[in-house]
Design a protein around this motif. Sequence first.
Motif, PDB file in Angstrom:
ATOM      1  N   LEU A  71       0.651  -1.293  -0.020  1.00 10.42           N
ATOM      2  CA  LEU A  71       0.005   0.057  -0.097  1.00 10.42           C
ATOM      3  C   LEU A  71       0.783   1.188  -0.005  1.00 10.42           C
ATOM      4  O   LEU A  71       0.410   2.025  -0.569  1.00 10.42           O
ATOM      5  N   ARG A  72       2.001   1.386   0.825  1.00  8.11           N
ATOM      6  CA  ARG A  72       3.016   2.417   0.991  1.00  8.11           C
ATOM      7  C   ARG A  72       2.133   3.742   1.284  1.00  8.11           C
ATOM      8  O   ARG A  72       2.339   4.675   0.527  1.00  8.11           O
ATOM      9  N   LEU A  73       1.274   3.676   2.178  1.00  9.00           N
ATOM     10  CA  LEU A  73       0.419   4.780   2.598  1.00  9.00           C
ATOM     11  C   LEU A  73       1.009   5.189   3.844  1.00  9.00           C
ATOM     12  O   LEU A  73       1.518   4.523   4.643  1.00  9.00           O
ATOM     13  N   ALA A  74       0.610   6.398   4.375  1.00  6.68           N
ATOM     14  CA  ALA A  74       0.867   6.972   5.725  1.00  6.68           C
ATOM     15  C   ALA A  74       0.199   6.038   6.823  1.00  6.68           C
ATOM     16  O   ALA A  74      -0.654   5.552   6.453  1.00  6.68           O
TER      17      ALA A  74
ATOM     18  N   PRO B 155       3.469  14.844   4.933  1.00  4.13           N
ATOM     19  CA  PRO B 155       2.569  14.726   3.845  1.00  4.13           C
ATOM     20  C   PRO B 155       3.249  14.617   2.518  1.00  4.13           C
ATOM     21  O   PRO B 155       4.521  15.075   2.264  1.00  4.13           O
ATOM     22  N   VAL B 156       2.884  13.798   1.428  1.00  2.00           N
ATOM     23  CA  VAL B 156       3.412  13.656   0.258  1.00  2.00           C
ATOM     24  C   VAL B 156       4.040  14.395  -0.484  1.00  2.00           C
ATOM     25  O   VAL B 156       5.206  14.263  -1.121  1.00  2.00           O
ATOM     26  N   TRP B 157       3.345  15.907  -0.412  1.00  2.00           N
ATOM     27  CA  TRP B 157       3.950  16.979  -1.113  1.00  2.00           C
ATOM     28  C   TRP B 157       5.473  17.453  -0.663  1.00  2.00           C
ATOM     29  O   TRP B 157       6.117  18.038  -1.332  1.00  2.00           O
ATOM     30  N   ALA B 158       5.912  17.018   0.516  1.00  2.00           N
ATOM     31  CA  ALA B 158       6.954  17.482   1.067  1.00  2.00           C
ATOM     32  C   ALA B 158       8.221  16.797   0.757  1.00  2.00           C
ATOM     33  O   ALA B 158       9.101  17.452   0.895  1.00  2.00           O
ATOM     34  N   TYR B 159       8.101  15.806  -0.213  1.00  2.00           N
ATOM     35  CA  TYR B 159       9.511  15.145  -0.181  1.00  2.00           C
ATOM     36  C   TYR B 159      10.335  16.154  -1.137  1.00  2.00           C
ATOM     37  O   TYR B 159      11.653  16.051  -0.914  1.00  2.00           O
TER      38      TYR B 159
ATOM     39  N   ARG C  31      14.554   7.532   6.165  1.00  2.00           N
ATOM     40  CA  ARG C  31      13.135   7.526   6.568  1.00  2.00           C
ATOM     41  C   ARG C  31      12.260   7.724   5.257  1.00  2.00           C
ATOM     42  O   ARG C  31      11.091   7.166   5.304  1.00  2.00           O
ATOM     43  N   ALA C  32      12.690   8.592   4.357  1.00  2.00           N
ATOM     44  CA  ALA C  32      11.761   8.527   3.156  1.00  2.00           C
ATOM     45  C   ALA C  32      11.850   7.105   2.494  1.00  2.00           C
ATOM     46  O   ALA C  32      10.946   6.728   1.922  1.00  2.00           O
ATOM     47  N   ILE C  33      12.932   6.092   2.552  1.00  2.00           N
ATOM     48  CA  ILE C  33      13.007   4.913   1.714  1.00  2.00           C
ATOM     49  C   ILE C  33      12.058   4.046   2.412  1.00  2.00           C
ATOM     50  O   ILE C  33      11.397   3.036   1.798  1.00  2.00           O
ATOM     51  N   ARG C  34      11.947   4.198   3.826  1.00  2.00           N
ATOM     52  CA  ARG C  34      10.867   3.242   4.555  1.00  2.00           C
ATOM     53  C   ARG C  34       9.825   3.741   4.142  1.00  2.00           C
ATOM     54  O   ARG C  34       8.891   2.768   4.189  1.00  2.00           O
ATOM     55  N   ARG C  35       9.213   4.869   3.850  1.00  2.00           N
ATOM     56  CA  ARG C  35       7.818   5.038   3.526  1.00  2.00           C
ATOM     57  C   ARG C  35       7.553   4.598   2.227  1.00  2.00           C
ATOM     58  O   ARG C  35       6.910   3.869   1.874  1.00  2.00           O
TER      59      ARG C  35
ATOM     60  N   ARG D 104      16.053  -4.171   2.239  1.00  2.00           N
ATOM     61  CA  ARG D 104      17.024  -4.063   3.490  1.00  2.00           C
ATOM     62  C   ARG D 104      16.699  -3.469   4.615  1.00  2.00           C
ATOM     63  O   ARG D 104      16.767  -3.952   5.800  1.00  2.00           O
ATOM     64  N   LEU D 105      15.948  -2.251   4.242  1.00  2.00           N
ATOM     65  CA  LEU D 105      15.582  -1.579   5.371  1.00  2.00           C
ATOM     66  C   LEU D 105      14.260  -1.564   5.984  1.00  2.00           C
ATOM     67  O   LEU D 105      13.758  -1.081   6.827  1.00  2.00           O
ATOM     68  N   GLY D 106      13.546  -2.909   5.576  1.00  2.00           N
ATOM     69  CA  GLY D 106      12.471  -3.171   6.173  1.00  2.00           C
ATOM     70  C   GLY D 106      11.157  -2.796   5.234  1.00  2.00           C
ATOM     71  O   GLY D 106      10.105  -2.754   5.577  1.00  2.00           O
ATOM     72  N   GLY D 107      11.455  -2.273   3.837  1.00  2.00           N
ATOM     73  CA  GLY D 107      10.509  -2.113   3.100  1.00  2.00           C
ATOM     74  C   GLY D 107       9.508  -0.765   3.598  1.00  2.00           C
ATOM     75  O   GLY D 107      10.202   0.187   4.207  1.00  2.00           O
ATOM     76  N   THR D 108       8.259  -0.649   3.321  1.00  2.00           N
ATOM     77  CA  THR D 108       7.419   0.389   3.874  1.00  2.00           C
ATOM     78  C   THR D 108       7.176   0.107   5.556  1.00  2.00           C
ATOM     79  O   THR D 108       7.546  -0.998   5.939  1.00  2.00           O
TER      80      THR D 108
END
Lengths: 322, 107
Positions: free
Chosen positions: A16-19, A126-130, A191-195, A309-313
Motif C-alpha cells: 500500500l505504501r500509505l501514511a 504529507p507526500v508533497w513535502a518530499y 526515513r523516506a525510503i522506509r515510506r 534491506r531497511l524493512g520496506g514500507t
Amino acid sequence: MPSELHIYLQDIARRLRLAAASRAEVLRELADHVTDETQELEQQGLARDEAVKQALHRLGGPQELAGALYAVHSQASWGEALLASLPHLAFALLFALHLWGSTPLVTAMLATAAFFSLLAWRRGTPVWAYPWLGYCLVAPAFSGIMALAAVTTGAWDFFNGRQPPLEVAAYVALVLYIPIVLWFVISTWVRAIRRDWLYASLVALPFPLITSWLLLLGQNGGMFAYDGQRLQEADGVSAALFLGLAVVTALVYRFGPRTQKVAALTLGLGLLVVLAVVGYYGNLASSVAVPIVLVGAAILLLPVLLEGRLGGTEGRSAAPQR
Amino acid sequence: MSKRELLKGSTETLLLSLLTREPMYGYQIVKEMEKRSSGYFRLPEGTLYPALHRMMKDGLVEGRWSTAPSGQLRRYYHITADGQKALADMQQEWAAFARAVSLVVQS
C-alpha cells in the motif's frame, strides 16, 4: 503461526505504501470485511479455514487490490502536485533571472525549504513535502562533502610535512561536523525510503543536476573565482533542467498507478541527465559525464535496492491481529 | 456485453443510489446490492473499496467510523451534497440512455 488473513493483510500493507494512519484504516476495513464474510460462510456450513479462504478469494489477490487502492490514494491533486514542484520551479526562476550568485537569495530559498520540511515533518510528512526535503538536504550534503575534502587535503598536507591551510581548531570542528551532517542526511533519506523508495528518489532528484552544475562551476575556477559571463551562458540550460524536474515531479504525483509513476521518474530523470551532460559540456564523451550519470543512476537504483534491506514500507507489522 | 462489463460502468451510480437511502459499511453494501437486485448484482469485492475510496477522494461520499449495532467499529460511507448532485446527473443520463437503447432495440 500467523493466520491466512494476517498474511494477506501484511502483504497488502507492504504494497500500500500509505501514511501509517490511512494504512491502518484501510487494513482495519478489509479485516472487518473478511471477518463478516467468514462468519456468514460459516453460518452456511463451511469450515472456518475454508470460509476464510473463500472470503479472501472473493476480495481478490493482494497485489491487485493493493495496486488499485494505491492508485487511488497516491494520486495527488493538481494543487499538491504544484506544491511538490514549487522548489524546482523556484530554482528554475533563480537561474532564468541569473540570480544564482546572490548568496542571501539562495540562502533564503534553502532556509524556506528547511522551514517547509520541518513543518511537514511535524505533520507526519504529507507526500508533497518530499521534494522540499531534497532541497533541505542540499546545503548539509554539499557542505559535508566540502568539509570532508578540506579535512582530507589538510591530513595529506600534514603527513607530507607541509603546513595545512587551516588552524587545528577548524579541523577539529570539521571532523565533528562531518558525522553529524552524515547522520542527518542519511537518517532523513532512510526515513523516506522506509515510506516508499519512490519518495526517496524524489528527495534526491535535484542532486545530479546540482552536482553537474557544481562540476561546471569547478571547471570555471570554482565558487570564488568563477567566470561569471561564461557561467551565465549556461543559465538557460540550468533553468530548463530545473523546469524539467518540476514537470517530472508533477507527473509522478499526478499519475495514480505505480507503473506510470516509476516510468515518469525513470524516463524523466534519464532524459534530464543526458540533457545536463549535453547542455553543460557539449558532448557525452566528456569525463565529467561519468559522475553525473553515476549520481543519476544511484538516485534511481539505491532507494529501490535499500528498501528491502531497511524493512520496506513502515507497514510490515501493521496488519491487525485477528 | 457481459454483466461484469455493464456493472463496471455503473458501479458509481449503484453505490451512490444505495448510499442515498442510508449510510452503509463495505460488506453491508455488497449484501444490500445483492438483495436489492434479487441476486443479479454481486459486486466484485476487490473493486468495491477502490471505488469507495475514489468517491471519498472526489468528495462524493464521506467515510465516518462509528459503532455498528453489533458493537463493532465500522467505517460508514455517507453520501455528501456533491454526491447527491452527481447522482441526480447520473440518473438523468441513465434514464436517457435506457430510453434510447429500448427505442433502438424495440424498433
